[in-house]
Structures are given as structure tokens and as C-alpha cells.
Design a protein around this motif. Structure first.
Motif, short mmCIF file in Angstrom:
data_model
loop_
_atom_site.label_atom_id
_atom_site.label_comp_id
_atom_site.label_asym_id
_atom_site.label_seq_id
_atom_site.Cartn_x
_atom_site.Cartn_y
_atom_site.Cartn_z
N HIS A 69 6.04 16.55 17.76
CA HIS A 69 6.08 15.55 16.59
C HIS A 69 5.81 16.16 15.19
O HIS A 69 6.37 15.80 14.30
CB HIS A 69 4.90 14.60 17.33
CG HIS A 69 5.07 13.42 16.18
ND1 HIS A 69 5.99 12.30 16.19
CD2 HIS A 69 3.94 13.00 15.18
CE1 HIS A 69 5.63 11.70 15.23
NE2 HIS A 69 4.56 11.62 14.87
N HIS A 73 7.80 16.19 11.59
CA HIS A 73 7.34 15.67 10.24
C HIS A 73 7.58 16.74 9.24
O HIS A 73 8.05 16.54 7.92
CB HIS A 73 5.95 15.30 10.19
CG HIS A 73 5.36 14.01 10.68
ND1 HIS A 73 6.06 12.78 10.14
CD2 HIS A 73 4.86 13.36 11.66
CE1 HIS A 73 5.54 11.57 10.41
NE2 HIS A 73 4.73 12.05 11.49
N SER A 94 -0.95 11.83 9.00
CA SER A 94 -0.34 10.63 9.89
C SER A 94 -1.78 9.91 10.56
O SER A 94 -2.77 10.03 10.07
CB SER A 94 0.44 11.09 10.96
OG SER A 94 -0.28 11.82 12.00
N ASP A 292 7.06 7.79 10.82
CA ASP A 292 7.55 8.04 12.11
C ASP A 292 9.29 7.59 12.22
O ASP A 292 9.59 6.50 11.76
CB ASP A 292 7.20 7.63 13.51
CG ASP A 292 5.73 8.49 13.56
OD1 ASP A 292 5.54 9.30 12.87
OD2 ASP A 292 4.91 8.02 14.69
ZN ZN Z 1 4.16 10.61 13.00
#
Ligand code: ZN
Ligand code: KG4
Length: 323
Positions: A69, A73, A94, A292
């Protein structure tokens, strides 16, 4: 509620993929590979994505690429701006992470610092909840902070406790002097507790008392915007100070800031101003790529594929996962 989230993913995933193909004006035949988030996150939701991606790839006879993940980003910056001047110091902020990476080669990420407790976005969300502002907290605090006095309250910049200071710091070993390495870790739970204390004092409830009641109504509208502004000043100051301190020690030629909190208007302004003062270019994603999104996962998957990734479909979703 993780189970409800997973069930919603099952209901939505086919429609979301179809809508993406339609909006992108491509057909299934045009898709050459599938990138999917492997982790970290809620494992039930991740499993839905991983199962769907593997099945789609198997049915089409194309590769499937697992993506971290946070790599997504970081790659949102490249998607928007092309390769950054390297080495780059990249802060990912985040709801689940506050992590600082050194990117010295395209696609190679080295963890330099991270939060010891709450993530910055989590602090926004918890403080918004204390103030009765709903979820997610970031956008609403960002907006209300503009109307408040950012010096009304003197909240603590997160200081590490004595015990924390003694924790050996493995992540940036050798890259930074030990005292700097410890300074570029983050901590936001003390700040959240300071806001909690304030709200409870206003409501006449002792801090030690166990209470889950909502005390936000004890605050005036002016108090609320002042708390938002003062809280945000401290969060942004800590993020900008530590990121640039690390960037200077690491000889970074650019600074990147990504993740949901990078949408924050004050963080964007102050990072740009600091970068200008120090002569280090600063990159943030456009707003649509800050929180996201699937495009950033595609970008990170494409990066791996272009670098020769030939892994199998034999991987699984992971609640926690190192980058
Ligand atoms: Zn995120
Ligand atoms: O990256 P993201 O979309 O999801 C995670 O990976 O966690 O980040 C979501 C976080 C939430 O905590 C939200 O409150 C925060 O990003 N956020 C903001 C802003 N917009 C979203 N925080 C501060 N200011 C904003 N404008």
C-alpha cells in the motif's frame, strides 16, 4: 467493522472494475496485467481484492502483481510528476502510517523513521471525534482551522519518552547519526491526549475518570476552531521539521509528501515554503491521488513489472507487511 467492510467489498468490486474500464475507455482485452494491494490493511478487505485480481488474471492469462500500500502512495508522486530528483526523502502520512522513506533508486524504498504510536491521520480522526466533528477528521479540521487562532492553545509537539529514547533504532541504522535517527521518529498520542484533557476540563470531567460520553458540546464554536488550528499547527510543524531535517542529513535532492494527510492545505503550504527556503524541490500528489486510490496501485505494479517482476500467483493478503 471489518466484516461489514469485507462484505461491502464483495458487493462492489465487480461494478468498480467495470466502471473503471468504462471510464478509462478500455476493454478487458486491453488489460496487460493486474496490480493489487497485498497489504497492510484490513485482511478481509484485502482478501477480496487479492482473490478478484488472481481470478481476473488467471482467466485472462495475464500477470498479477502484488503491491505494498505505501509503495502505491510513494508512486502516486511519480504518477503525477515523473521521476523525482533522487535521492528523495518521501513522507507517507495516512490514517494508518506516518513513515519517512529514503528513495535512492526508482522503486527502492528504505524506511528512515516512523510513528511510535498513532499515525498523523489517526490523530486527526481521533481529535475530530473528540470535538464531535465526525469522520474522516482530516478534511473538516483542515477547513475549520482556517477560521481559528493557531496560537490559542499551546499543545505539546510530540516528545518521545525516556523509554522510547532507549529503544534501539534499527530502521535507519548507518544512514543517520543515532540522535538524528531518533529525532526523525514521530509520536502523536501525546497531542491527542492533550486535546482530550482540554475537552474534559471544559466539561468539568476529570481526566482520569472513565467516560465515553461526548463532551464536545462543552466547547463553543470559537473554541472548536481554535483547537483545530492549534492542533494542526503542531502536527504540521512536527511533520515538516522532521522530514526536512532527515532530508538534509541524507543529502536528498527532493522531498515528497504522499498519503491522505498530504491533502492538508497547511502541510502543503508549509512544506513548499520550507523547501523554497532550503532550495529543495517539494512534490505532493494532486488531491485526487492523495487519499487512497487505485491509480497509485497501478503505478506501483507497473513499476515492478517494468523492472522484470516474474512472481507467481502464489501470494496472499497480509494484514501487516514490510515494504
Ligand atoms: Zn493510504
Ligand atoms: O491514505 P488514506 O486515504 O488512507 C489510509 O491509507 O489510511 O488516508 C486517510 C487519512 C484519514 O485519516 C484522513 O483524516 C486524512 O487522511 N486526511 C486528511 C485530509 N484529508 C484526508 N488529513 C488532514 N488534512 C486533510 N485535508
Amino acid at each position: 467493522m471489518p466484516e461489514l467492510a469485507s462484505r461491502q467489498h464483495v458487493r462492489d468490486i465487480c461494478g468498480v472494475v467495470e466502471a473503471a474500464l468504462t471510464q478509462g475507455e478500455v476493454s478487458k482485452d486491453d488489460v496487460g496485467a493486474v496490480a493489487v494491494t497485498q497489504g497492510p490493511g484490513l485482511v478481509g478487505s484485502l482478501l477480496v481484492g487479492v482473490s478478484f485480481a488472481k481470478t481476473f488474471a488467471w482467466a485472462r492469462g495475464i500477470p498479477v502483481v502484488p503491491v505494498h500500500h505505501l509503495a502505491g502512495h510513494i508512486e502516486s508522486l511519480v504518477l503525477a510528476h515523473g521521476e523525482l530528483p533522487l535521492p528523495a526523502a518521501v513522507l507517507v502520512v495516512s490514517g494508518g502510517h506516518t513513515s519517512l522513506f529514503l528513495v535512492s533508486q526508482p522503486g527502492a524504498y528504505r524506511l528512515i523513521g516512523r510513528t511510535r504510536d498513532d499515525a498523523a491521520g489517526e490523530a486527526y480522526d481521533k481529535v475530530a471525534k473528540l470535538l464531535g466533528l465526525g469522520y474522516p477528521g482530516g478534511p473538516v479540521i483542515d477547513r475549520l482551522a482556517r477560521e481559528g487562532n493557531d496560537r490559542a492553545w499551546d499543545f505539546p509537539t510530540a516528545r518521545l519518552t525516556h523509554a522510547d529514547r532507549n529503544v534501539p533504532h534499527a530502521t535507519s541504522a548507518g544512514l543517520l547519526p543515532p540522535d538524528v535517527a531518533r529525532r526523525v521518529d514521530f509520536s502523536f498520542s501525546g497531542l491527542k491526549t492533550a486535546v482530550l484533557r482540554l475537552v474534559r476540563e471544559r466539561a468539568g470531567v476529570s481526566v482520569s475518570e472513565k467516560s465515553h460520553a461526548d463532551h464536545a458540546s462543552a466547547l463553543s464554536d470559537q473554541d472548536i476552531v481554535d483547537v483545530c488550528a492549534s492542533f494542526q499547527r503542531v502536527v504540521v510543524e512536527v511533520l515538516v521539521d522532521r522530514t526536512f531535517e532527515a532530508a538534509r542529513w541524507l543529502g536528498a535532492r527532493s522531498v515528497g509528501i504522499a498519503g491522505g494527510v498530504s491533502a492538508n492545505s497547511r502541510l502543503r503550504q508549509e512544506a513548499a515554503a520550507r523547501g523554497e527556503r532550503l532550495g529543495i524541490p517539494v512534490f505532493v500528489p494532486p488531491l485526487a491521488l492523495s487519499t487512497d486510490n487505485a491509480a497509485m496501485i497501478g503505478a506501483a505494479g507497473f513499476r515492478r513489472l517494468a523492472a522484470g517482476y516474474t512472481g507467481t500467483r502464489d501470494f496472499n493478503a497480509a494484514a501487516s507487511l514490510d515494504l
